[in-house]
Design a protein around this motif. Structure first.
Motif, PDB file in Angstrom:
ATOM      1  N   LEU A 111       0.653  -1.382   0.088  1.00 46.36           N
ATOM      2  CA  LEU A 111       0.347   0.056  -0.214  1.00 46.36           C
ATOM      3  C   LEU A 111       0.882   1.454   0.010  1.00 46.36           C
ATOM      4  CD1 LEU A 111      -3.099   0.823   0.657  1.00 46.36           C
ATOM      5  CD2 LEU A 111      -2.314   1.375   2.356  1.00 46.36           C
ATOM      6  N   VAL A 112       1.549   1.651   0.683  1.00 46.18           N
ATOM      7  CA  VAL A 112       3.079   2.658   0.792  1.00 46.18           C
ATOM      8  C   VAL A 112       3.256   2.465  -0.301  1.00 46.18           C
ATOM      9  CG1 VAL A 112       5.113   3.268   1.612  1.00 46.18           C
ATOM     10  CG2 VAL A 112       3.372   2.138   3.361  1.00 46.18           C
ATOM     11  N   PHE A 113       3.850   1.410  -1.243  1.00 44.77           N
ATOM     12  CA  PHE A 113       4.846   1.472  -2.839  1.00 44.77           C
ATOM     13  C   PHE A 113       4.005   2.274  -3.549  1.00 44.77           C
ATOM     14  CE2 PHE A 113       6.284  -0.017  -6.507  1.00 44.77           C
ATOM     15  CZ  PHE A 113       6.896   0.352  -6.858  1.00 44.77           C
ATOM     16  N   TYR A 114       2.636   1.729  -3.570  1.00 42.84           N
ATOM     17  CA  TYR A 114       1.143   2.150  -4.696  1.00 42.84           C
ATOM     18  C   TYR A 114       0.815   3.136  -4.279  1.00 42.84           C
ATOM     19  CZ  TYR A 114      -3.210   1.748  -7.600  1.00 42.84           C
ATOM     20  OH  TYR A 114      -3.544   1.641  -8.530  1.00 42.84           O
ATOM     21  N   SER A 115       0.437   3.761  -3.116  1.00 37.78           N
ATOM     22  CA  SER A 115       0.597   5.252  -3.022  1.00 37.78           C
ATOM     23  C   SER A 115       1.662   6.223  -2.969  1.00 37.78           C
ATOM     24  CB  SER A 115       0.443   5.710  -0.867  1.00 37.78           C
ATOM     25  OG  SER A 115      -0.804   4.463  -0.724  1.00 37.78           O
ATOM     26  N   ALA A 116       3.006   5.883  -3.102  1.00 31.90           N
ATOM     27  CA  ALA A 116       3.849   6.156  -3.738  1.00 31.90           C
ATOM     28  C   ALA A 116       3.895   6.733  -5.491  1.00 31.90           C
ATOM     29  CB  ALA A 116       5.119   6.339  -3.338  1.00 31.90           C
ATOM     30  N   MET A 118       0.956   6.413  -6.678  1.00 32.42           N
ATOM     31  CA  MET A 118      -0.137   7.391  -7.077  1.00 32.42           C
ATOM     32  C   MET A 118      -0.069   9.539  -6.842  1.00 32.42           C
ATOM     33  SD  MET A 118      -2.659   5.534  -8.391  1.00 32.42           S
ATOM     34  CE  MET A 118      -0.615   4.473  -9.064  1.00 32.42           C
ATOM     35  N   ALA A 119       1.114   8.832  -5.880  1.00 28.38           N
ATOM     36  CA  ALA A 119       1.248  10.564  -5.488  1.00 28.38           C
ATOM     37  C   ALA A 119       1.659  11.336  -6.744  1.00 28.38           C
ATOM     38  CB  ALA A 119       2.898  10.242  -4.839  1.00 28.38           C
ATOM     39  N   LEU A 120       3.221   9.742  -7.330  1.00 27.15           N
ATOM     40  CA  LEU A 120       4.152  10.633  -8.282  1.00 27.15           C
ATOM     41  C   LEU A 120       2.999  11.232  -9.449  1.00 27.15           C
ATOM     42  CD1 LEU A 120       6.483  10.795  -9.925  1.00 27.15           C
ATOM     43  CD2 LEU A 120       6.497   8.345 -10.417  1.00 27.15           C
ATOM     44  N   LEU A 121       1.495  10.241  -9.924  1.00 29.99           N
ATOM     45  CA  LEU A 121       1.362  10.932 -10.514  1.00 29.99           C
ATOM     46  C   LEU A 121       0.387  11.908 -10.605  1.00 29.99           C
ATOM     47  CD1 LEU A 121      -0.355   7.297 -11.994  1.00 29.99           C
ATOM     48  CD2 LEU A 121       1.047   8.324 -13.206  1.00 29.99           C
ATOM     49  N   LEU A 122       0.098  12.140  -9.489  1.00 32.27           N
ATOM     50  CA  LEU A 122      -1.214  13.186  -9.224  1.00 32.27           C
ATOM     51  C   LEU A 122       0.269  14.367  -9.326  1.00 32.27           C
ATOM     52  CD1 LEU A 122      -3.551  14.641  -7.486  1.00 32.27           C
ATOM     53  CD2 LEU A 122      -2.338  14.433  -5.989  1.00 32.27           C
ATOM     54  N   LEU A 123       1.496  14.289  -9.001  1.00 30.66           N
ATOM     55  CA  LEU A 123       1.857  15.074  -8.864  1.00 30.66           C
ATOM     56  C   LEU A 123       2.132  15.596 -10.712  1.00 30.66           C
ATOM     57  CD1 LEU A 123       4.433  17.062  -7.701  1.00 30.66           C
ATOM     58  CD2 LEU A 123       5.898  15.707  -8.224  1.00 30.66           C
ATOM     59  N   GLY A 128       1.103  19.218 -14.230  1.00 29.31           N
ATOM     60  CA  GLY A 128       1.963  19.492 -15.791  1.00 29.31           C
ATOM     61  C   GLY A 128       2.050  18.813 -16.561  1.00 29.31           C
ATOM     62  N   LEU A 129       2.693  18.291 -16.062  1.00 27.38           N
ATOM     63  CA  LEU A 129       4.248  17.743 -16.766  1.00 27.38           C
ATOM     64  C   LEU A 129       3.996  16.276 -17.979  1.00 27.38           C
ATOM     65  CD1 LEU A 129       6.989  17.270 -13.759  1.00 27.38           C
ATOM     66  CD2 LEU A 129       7.221  18.856 -15.748  1.00 27.38           C
ATOM     67  N   ASP A 130       2.685  16.005 -17.527  1.00 25.05           N
ATOM     68  CA  ASP A 130       2.201  14.957 -18.007  1.00 25.05           C
ATOM     69  C   ASP A 130       1.717  15.633 -19.816  1.00 25.05           C
ATOM     70  OD1 ASP A 130      -0.035  16.336 -16.903  1.00 25.05           O
ATOM     71  OD2 ASP A 130      -1.826  14.722 -17.617  1.00 25.05           O
TER      72      ASP A 130
END
Length: 218
Positions: A111-116, A118-123, A128-130
């Motif tokens: 869960l910690v790994f997956y949350s990290a 998702m946090a990267l994607l959110l960033l 707007g980097l995406d």
């Protein structure tokens, strides 16, 4: 309600009418179940779960978070920005694997790994980097999602250890996480003609294959 070929459509023949009625019924039933559950002790159980979220040993709270984080990430963040096939695959790979193994330690660390992730994607999405990455290569975010899928699978495999039974369970989990969108996407996109929230690299590749097969068969 719209105009088709110069003919104005009326609201009571709208294709959205039946889904709206069904959706409203489901919401009403869900509210009824929620009220009943709260009256029968669900409110106290929910408070216990919320209190346990900050406790390291609270397995119930971790399980609750392991359901909530992927669902929120899928519905409110990924569906509109990442290829639908990859979204479902990334979501199912985590959900099926950690709950099928049913190991509190693996669940917590995964869960910690997956949350990290998702946090990267959110960033990426917030800054707007995406959009910049997709401007350089049209499917850059989809490629990143595929890499996150592989990273999640490898991390959970490492946490599960060398046990052959667990390895077999993880292979089954990965197979299900791939087969589910492999069936779902063609059925909705090519048979039911339903536009998907985000048609990226994998869905477009499927479209090319379908059109190529139709051309060969036609």
């Amino acid at each position: 309600k719209d105009s088709f070929g110069g003919v104005m459509n009326v609201w009571y023949v709208s294709p959205a009418l039946l889904p709206i009625i069904i959706g409203a019924g489901i919401v009403l039933l869900a509210v009824s179940i929620l009220v009943h559950a709260l009256k029968e002790g669900g409110a106290a159980a929910l408070r216990e779960i919320l209190r346990g979220l900050g406790t390291r040993g609270a397995e119930g709270g971790i399980r609750f978070a392991a359901i909530l984080v992927p669902l929120i990430s899928l519905v409110f963040m990924n569906l509109q920005r990442i290829d639908f096939f990859l979204c479902i695959m990334l979501f199912l790979n985590f959900m099926i694997s950690v709950f099928y193994l049913d190991d509190a330690r693996v669940l917590r660390r995964s869960l910690v790994f997956y949350s990290a992730e998702m946090a990267l994607l959110l960033l990426l999405f917030v800054t707007g980097l995406d959009a910049r990455l997709n401007a350089l290569f049209g499917y850059a975010v989809d490629v990143l999602a595929l890499l996150l899928f592989v990273a999640t699978a490898l991390f959970i495999r490492h946490q599960a250890g060398p046990d052959p039974v667990r390895r077999r369970m993880l292979r089954q989990s990965m197979l299900m996480s791939i087969l589910s969108p492999l069936v779902l996407v063609p059925v909705f996109r090519f048979f039911l003609r339903v536009p998907l929230p985000k048609e990226g690299g994998i869905v477009n590749l499927m479209s090319l294959l379908v059109y190529a097969l139709r051309k060969l068969g036609g």
